[in-house]
Scaffold this motif. Structure first.
Motif, PDB file in Angstrom:
ATOM      1  N   LYS A 277       0.837  -1.193   0.000  1.00 43.21           N
ATOM      2  CA  LYS A 277       0.000   0.000   0.000  1.00 43.21           C
ATOM      3  C   LYS A 277       0.875   1.247   0.000  1.00 43.21           C
ATOM      4  O   LYS A 277       1.855   1.341   0.754  1.00 43.21           O
ATOM      5  CB  LYS A 277      -0.901  -0.007   1.234  1.00 43.21           C
ATOM      6  CG  LYS A 277      -1.902   1.131   1.282  1.00 43.21           C
ATOM      7  CD  LYS A 277      -2.814   0.996   2.509  1.00 43.21           C
ATOM      8  CE  LYS A 277      -3.816   2.134   2.572  1.00 43.21           C
ATOM      9  NZ  LYS A 277      -4.726   1.989   3.738  1.00 43.21           N
TER      10      LYS A 277
ATOM     11  N   SER B  39      -0.670   7.429   2.197  1.00 42.75           N
ATOM     12  CA  SER B  39      -1.869   8.198   1.859  1.00 42.75           C
ATOM     13  C   SER B  39      -1.472   9.536   1.243  1.00 42.75           C
ATOM     14  O   SER B  39      -0.312   9.979   1.342  1.00 42.75           O
ATOM     15  CB  SER B  39      -2.710   8.440   3.106  1.00 42.75           C
ATOM     16  OG  SER B  39      -2.020   9.306   4.001  1.00 42.75           O
ATOM     17  N   GLU B  40      -2.444  10.198   0.604  1.00 45.62           N
ATOM     18  CA  GLU B  40      -2.190  11.524   0.043  1.00 45.62           C
ATOM     19  C   GLU B  40      -1.697  12.471   1.140  1.00 45.62           C
ATOM     20  O   GLU B  40      -0.772  13.264   0.918  1.00 45.62           O
ATOM     21  CB  GLU B  40      -3.463  12.076  -0.590  1.00 45.62           C
ATOM     22  CG  GLU B  40      -3.901  11.347  -1.844  1.00 45.62           C
ATOM     23  CD  GLU B  40      -5.227  11.876  -2.359  1.00 45.62           C
ATOM     24  OE1 GLU B  40      -5.761  12.845  -1.766  1.00 45.62           O
ATOM     25  OE2 GLU B  40      -5.731  11.326  -3.364  1.00 45.62           O
ATOM     26  N   ARG B  41      -2.327  12.378   2.303  1.00 49.67           N
ATOM     27  CA  ARG B  41      -1.926  13.254   3.414  1.00 49.67           C
ATOM     28  C   ARG B  41      -0.473  12.994   3.807  1.00 49.67           C
ATOM     29  O   ARG B  41       0.312  13.938   3.994  1.00 49.67           O
ATOM     30  CB  ARG B  41      -2.844  13.039   4.617  1.00 49.67           C
ATOM     31  CG  ARG B  41      -2.563  13.975   5.795  1.00 49.67           C
ATOM     32  CD  ARG B  41      -3.383  13.566   7.022  1.00 49.67           C
ATOM     33  NE  ARG B  41      -4.803  13.609   6.724  1.00 49.67           N
ATOM     34  CZ  ARG B  41      -5.532  14.727   6.803  1.00 49.67           C
ATOM     35  NH1 ARG B  41      -4.954  15.860   7.166  1.00 49.67           N
ATOM     36  NH2 ARG B  41      -6.820  14.687   6.537  1.00 49.67           N
TER      37      ARG B  41
ATOM     38  N   ARG C 169      -2.043  18.442  -0.822  1.00 50.68           N
ATOM     39  CA  ARG C 169      -2.631  17.114  -1.048  1.00 50.68           C
ATOM     40  C   ARG C 169      -2.999  16.900  -2.514  1.00 50.68           C
ATOM     41  O   ARG C 169      -2.877  15.792  -3.029  1.00 50.68           O
ATOM     42  CB  ARG C 169      -3.863  16.920  -0.164  1.00 50.68           C
ATOM     43  CG  ARG C 169      -3.522  16.633   1.300  1.00 50.68           C
ATOM     44  CD  ARG C 169      -4.747  16.221   2.087  1.00 50.68           C
ATOM     45  NE  ARG C 169      -5.332  14.980   1.616  1.00 50.68           N
ATOM     46  CZ  ARG C 169      -6.364  14.383   2.186  1.00 50.68           C
ATOM     47  NH1 ARG C 169      -6.945  14.938   3.244  1.00 50.68           N
ATOM     48  NH2 ARG C 169      -6.845  13.246   1.712  1.00 50.68           N
TER      49      ARG C 169
ATOM     50  N   ARG D 250      -2.035  13.859  -4.897  1.00 47.63           N
ATOM     51  CA  ARG D 250      -3.078  13.157  -5.661  1.00 47.63           C
ATOM     52  C   ARG D 250      -2.699  13.076  -7.136  1.00 47.63           C
ATOM     53  O   ARG D 250      -2.878  12.052  -7.782  1.00 47.63           O
ATOM     54  CB  ARG D 250      -4.414  13.866  -5.479  1.00 47.63           C
ATOM     55  CG  ARG D 250      -5.582  13.142  -6.144  1.00 47.63           C
ATOM     56  CD  ARG D 250      -6.900  13.875  -5.909  1.00 47.63           C
ATOM     57  NE  ARG D 250      -7.142  14.019  -4.479  1.00 47.63           N
ATOM     58  CZ  ARG D 250      -7.257  15.189  -3.848  1.00 47.63           C
ATOM     59  NH1 ARG D 250      -7.169  16.324  -4.535  1.00 47.63           N
ATOM     60  NH2 ARG D 250      -7.474  15.233  -2.550  1.00 47.63           N
TER      61      ARG D 250
ATOM     62  N   GLY E  24      -7.406   2.180  -0.266  1.00 46.36           N
ATOM     63  CA  GLY E  24      -6.195   2.914  -0.555  1.00 46.36           C
ATOM     64  C   GLY E  24      -5.660   2.611  -1.936  1.00 46.36           C
ATOM     65  O   GLY E  24      -6.375   2.069  -2.791  1.00 46.36           O
TER      66      GLY E  24
END
Length: 257
Positions: free
Chosen positions: A34, A37-39, A49, A53, A72
């Motif tokens: 995985k 995350s974008e954050r 962000r 993305r 995700g």
């Protein structure tokens, strides 16, 4: 992750994508892993962000990652390819009672399913009309479209075109055509396949094809425009195969004369 000199001159989204791509290629991010995350990516790179993305979108377009709704974004796992080639129309394969697709699915331990999407009398596309030598401005062909699935995953779309004046009133207009499929019925009409011509191209899918095949962003299709020729050298059937490029390989063994 560290930045390299040349990447500093790139837009931030491409710099992030470049480093993630390098991590995937080096194996630091393995198939099935995985992505942050974008954050998390935005914090790591000091970016917005929407920049993170965009970097993920770039990787998805290259077919390197795939998004799973609610879970995700993951590094895509390599898939075993369905391989089709010069033997797919052989009589020995037909004598097994299985289509080439069902044979290939069986080899991979997968459950094959073929859905008849529709059967209709139509005006042919220009390229089909040229190969079958039929009028393009008349309902001169029978069009059969099938969708092929392996373990419920769409793999290919096959559109088969036959001359209407031959197909009308025969089982070729029905979903089930009987023993040996359409080629058995075409042999009943006097067409014995002795030669084939396959024209192969790669392209991006149409929106309709992407929807049927459930294609991830950035995955192209392989199109095979197949023409069957009979014992008189006459074209009698044309099929357009649209394969997922990430699931399909083409294998041809030809004699050299």
């Amino acid at each position: 992750m560290t930045t390299s000199g040349p990447s500093l001159n790139q837009p931030p989204s491409r710099r992030i994508a470049e480093e993630l791509r390098a991590a995937i290629e080096a194996g630091h991010l393995a198939p099935g892993d995985k992505l942050p995350s974008e954050r998390a990516l935005a914090q790591e790179y000091g970016a917005a962000r929407n920049t993170a993305r965009e970097a993920i979108r770039l990787l998805a377009e290259e077919g390197l990652v795939t998004a799973r709704h609610g879970s995700g974004v993951f590094v895509r796992e390599p898939q075993r390819l369905f391989r089709f080639g010069s033997d797919r129309y052989s009589r020995s394969n037909r004598e097994t009672g299985l289509t080439p697709f069902r044979l290939e699915a069986r080899r991979q331990g997968k459950e094959a399913r073929i859905d008849v999407a529709y059967i209709s009398r139509e005006h042919p596309p220009q390229d089909i009309a040229e190969r079958l030598d039929v009028p393009v401005d008349e309902d001169s062909v029978l069009h059969r479209e099938n969708h092929y699935f392996a373990d419920d995953e769409a793999v290919q779309i096959v559109s088969t075109y036959l001359r209407w004046d031959e197909a009308q009133g025969t089982p070729l207009t029905q979903p089930r055509t009987g023993k040996d499929g359409i080629y058995g019925r075409l042999e009943d009409l006097g067409h014995i396949m002795t030669r084939v011509r396959d024209e192969i191209t790669a392209r991006m899918p149409t929106p309709a094809e992407a929807a049927v095949l459930d294609l991830p962003s950035g995955v192209p299709v392989i199109e095979v425009l197949h023409t069957s020729l009979d014992q008189e050298g006459e074209p009698f059937e044309v099929s357009r195969y649209v394969h997922r490029a990430d699931r399909t390989g083409l294998l041809y063994e030809l004699s050299v004369e």
